[in-house]
Write an enzyme that holds these catalytic residues in place. Structure first.
Site, PDB file in Angstrom:
ATOM      1  N   CYS A   1       0.873  -1.175   0.000  1.00 34.73           N
ATOM      2  CA  CYS A   1       0.000   0.000   0.000  1.00 34.73           C
ATOM      3  C   CYS A   1       0.911   1.227   0.000  1.00 34.73           C
ATOM      4  CB  CYS A   1      -0.871  -0.059   1.259  1.00 34.73           C
ATOM      5  SG  CYS A   1      -1.972   1.338   1.462  1.00 34.73           S
TER       6      CYS A   1
ATOM      7  N   CYS B   1      -2.935  14.921   2.607  1.00 36.76           N
ATOM      8  CA  CYS B   1      -4.001  14.809   1.606  1.00 36.76           C
ATOM      9  C   CYS B   1      -4.896  16.034   1.716  1.00 36.76           C
ATOM     10  CB  CYS B   1      -4.828  13.539   1.854  1.00 36.76           C
ATOM     11  SG  CYS B   1      -6.100  13.239   0.583  1.00 36.76           S
TER      12      CYS B   1
ATOM     13  N   SER C   1      -6.920   4.027  -6.152  1.00 38.84           N
ATOM     14  CA  SER C   1      -8.104   4.290  -5.335  1.00 38.84           C
ATOM     15  C   SER C   1      -8.352   5.793  -5.270  1.00 38.84           C
ATOM     16  CB  SER C   1      -7.875   3.732  -3.922  1.00 38.84           C
ATOM     17  OG  SER C   1      -8.996   3.946  -3.104  1.00 38.84           O
TER      18      SER C   1
ATOM     19  N   SER D   1     -13.887   5.316  -3.602  1.00 37.89           N
ATOM     20  CA  SER D   1     -14.262   5.427  -2.185  1.00 37.89           C
ATOM     21  C   SER D   1     -15.603   6.151  -2.093  1.00 37.89           C
ATOM     22  CB  SER D   1     -13.167   6.184  -1.425  1.00 37.89           C
ATOM     23  OG  SER D   1     -11.961   5.467  -1.505  1.00 37.89           O
TER      24      SER D   1
ATOM     25  N   HIS E   1     -18.581   5.295   0.064  1.00 33.05           N
ATOM     26  CA  HIS E   1     -18.941   5.418   1.482  1.00 33.05           C
ATOM     27  C   HIS E   1     -20.410   5.693   1.767  1.00 33.05           C
ATOM     28  CE1 HIS E   1     -14.793   4.881   2.255  1.00 33.05           C
ATOM     29  NE2 HIS E   1     -14.428   6.064   1.837  1.00 33.05           N
TER      30      HIS E   1
HETATM   31  N1  SAH Z   1      -7.549   9.072  -1.424  1.00 32.81           N
HETATM   32  C1  SAH Z   1      -7.780   7.735  -1.911  1.00 32.81           C
HETATM   33  C2  SAH Z   1      -6.818   6.692  -1.401  1.00 32.81           C
HETATM   34  C3  SAH Z   1      -6.402   6.683   0.050  1.00 32.81           C
HETATM   35  S1  SAH Z   1      -7.465   6.046   1.298  1.00 32.81           S
HETATM   36  C4  SAH Z   1      -9.198   7.324  -1.613  1.00 32.81           C
HETATM   37  O1  SAH Z   1      -9.855   8.008  -0.851  1.00 32.81           O
HETATM   38  O2  SAH Z   1      -9.654   6.328  -2.160  1.00 32.81           O
HETATM   39  C5  SAH Z   1      -7.724   4.339   1.013  1.00 32.81           C
HETATM   40  C6  SAH Z   1      -9.083   3.872   1.512  1.00 32.81           C
HETATM   41  O3  SAH Z   1      -9.180   3.898   2.948  1.00 32.81           O
HETATM   42  C7  SAH Z   1     -10.210   4.762   1.009  1.00 32.81           C
HETATM   43  O4  SAH Z   1     -11.274   3.964   0.577  1.00 32.81           O
HETATM   44  C8  SAH Z   1     -10.579   5.526   2.266  1.00 32.81           C
HETATM   45  O5  SAH Z   1     -11.873   6.053   2.203  1.00 32.81           O
HETATM   46  C9  SAH Z   1     -10.425   4.480   3.323  1.00 32.81           C
HETATM   47  N2  SAH Z   1     -10.368   5.016   4.683  1.00 32.81           N
HETATM   48  C10 SAH Z   1      -9.937   6.246   5.067  1.00 32.81           C
HETATM   49  N3  SAH Z   1     -10.042   6.381   6.401  1.00 32.81           N
HETATM   50  C11 SAH Z   1     -10.556   5.230   6.872  1.00 32.81           C
HETATM   51  C12 SAH Z   1     -10.877   4.765   8.178  1.00 32.81           C
HETATM   52  N4  SAH Z   1     -10.676   5.522   9.242  1.00 32.81           N
HETATM   53  N5  SAH Z   1     -11.387   3.529   8.289  1.00 32.81           N
HETATM   54  C13 SAH Z   1     -11.566   2.743   7.208  1.00 32.81           C
HETATM   55  N6  SAH Z   1     -11.268   3.128   5.961  1.00 32.81           N
HETATM   56  C14 SAH Z   1     -10.771   4.355   5.780  1.00 32.81           C
END
Ligand code: SAH
Length: 372
Positions: free
Chosen positions: A121, A128, A217, A240, A242
């Site tokens: 990863c 960010c 991602s 992502s 959610h």
């Molecule tokens: N910016 C990109 C990649 C980095 S985060 C994105 O948002 O996809 C990678 C994944 O982890 C994303 O799906 C993000 O939403 C998730 N993520 C972030 N914080 C989290 C948390 N506290 N618990 C679970 N997943 C989380």
């Protein structure tokens, strides 16, 4: 509409990371070698050392003239990543590394070994700018974009670690790369794309990892998804999401104020149609926030109405609570019901494992603090 920056521009006068071999494609490397007054084939030799033997030590460049080794190493292999700290968990199968960059910025990468594959990863930015309130990196704000070579070098180091058997389980091969570390990869599009090319191009151009083993991602930057579609690559896209409704997504993923659920899902569907690759919808289940049965039903409906062929699957992530956050993971029975409804709605669904949790290496926990 909010004024979140889509593309980050560094402050005027900010120093750039030093140029490295991995910033250049093969033609660029040949030109750079020629600029030093050396024959172009030296570029291939250097590339083999870096991408195939994972070395950048001048003493090991034995097929290059002794008098040129140090100069070439200085020129093409400047030190980009300094290992500040390694942490291991999951019986030695997961390792998180904190890296210091040339300017002091900190990023992390996480190596996870599974029976059938090994996944790294990686980070694409220091910090960010997307400000998702449940994500530790999002709370930090953006420091800067990583250079192509700063991204690629995370992978080359991990490939060497695997080859040398430094992770529990003996020597092995790095097979999968996910852009799920720090940063929003599509907000650093050009450098990330060049990094994907270096990672996937066969040697000596690159590392030769299969495009199908690379996942980009994103929070859902629609223009970025469309550009990626036009690249006609075979990388996997993870979105992502959610939540399937704009009202909640506007707060969970603030960029939704600019690109709505329907637009990002259309872009994801476009990616699947064009590449034939299944898109992964990432969904962090947050207790009493986005885990209601009606949201599972709406999500299934939103995905199904775009295409009947299996173009998508949902990957549920138990929320990893970040320090000081008011949110928690959904209880297991709620999670099970959410999965059941998605599957009943015709959507393939998996629940993400929680590798790296105890070393703050799990999804969304990367905050790169040096003094934790
Ligand atoms: N910016 C990109 C990649 C980095 S985060 C994105 O948002 O996809 C990678 C994944 O982890 C994303 O799906 C993000 O939403 C998730 N993520 C972030 N914080 C989290 C948390 N506290 N618990 C679970 N997943 C989380």
């Amino acid at each position: 509409m909010t004024a979140l920056p889509l593309v980050f521009s560094p402050p005027k006068g900010a120093k750039k990371p030093p140029r490295h071999l991995a910033d250049l494609d093969i033609d660029g490397r040949r030109a750079a070698v020629a600029d030093l007054g050396l024959p172009a084939f030296r570029a291939n030799q250097l590339s083999k050392h870096y991408f195939e033997r994972f070395t950048r030590d001048p003493a090991e460049l034995t097929d290059l003239p002794a008098g040129d080794r140090q100069r070439l190493a200085d020129e093409f292999f400047p030190k980009l990543l300094t290992d500040v700290r390694d942490q291991t968990c999951d019986a030695g199968l997961t390792r998180k590394t904190l890296w210091r960059l040339f300017d002091g910025a900190l990023v992390e990468s996480v190596l996870m070994r599974y029976p059938d594959r090994t996944t790294l990863c990686i980070s694409s930015q220091a910090g960010c700018g997307m400000a998702c309130p449940f994500c530790a990196t999002g709370q930090q704000g953006l420091t800067r974009n990583l250079s192509t070579a700063e991204i690629v070098d995370q992978v080359v180091v991990a490939a060497r670690v695997m080859r040398d058997g430094e992770i529990e389980g003996g020597p092995g091969r790095l097979s999968n790369i996910v852009f799920m570390g720090m940063g929003e990869p599509l907000a650093n599009y050009n450098r990330v794309l060049a990094a994907v090319r270096r990672i996937t191009e066969p040697g000596p151009g690159g590392l030769g990892i299969s495009q199908r083993g690379v996942t980009v991602s994103t929070v859902g930057l629609v223009p970025g998804i469309e550009r990626l579609t036009a690249e006609k690559m075979q990388v996997r896209l993870a979105l992502s999401l959610h939540t399937p409704d704009d009202e909640l997504r506007d707060t969970l993923v603030p960029i939704n104020n600019r690109f709505k659920v329907d637009e990002v899902l259309d872009a994801a569907w476009g990616y699947a149609k064009s590449t034939g690759r299944r898109v992964s919808i990432e969904y962090a289940l947050i207790r009493d926030v986005n885990d209601q049965p009606w949201r599972a039903d709406l999500l299934a409906k939103q995905l199904r109405r775009r295409g009947d062929f299996p173009w998508v699957h949902v990957n549920l992530i138990p929320l990893n609570p970040t320090p000081g956050s008011k949110w928690d993971a959904s209880p297991k029975p709620v999670e099970r019901e959410f999965v059941r409804r998605l599957i009943a709605g015709g959507i393939t669904t998996t629940v993400r494992d929680t590798r790296g949790r105890e070393i703050d290496g799990a999804c969304g926990q990367l905050a790169a603090l040096e003094d934790k």
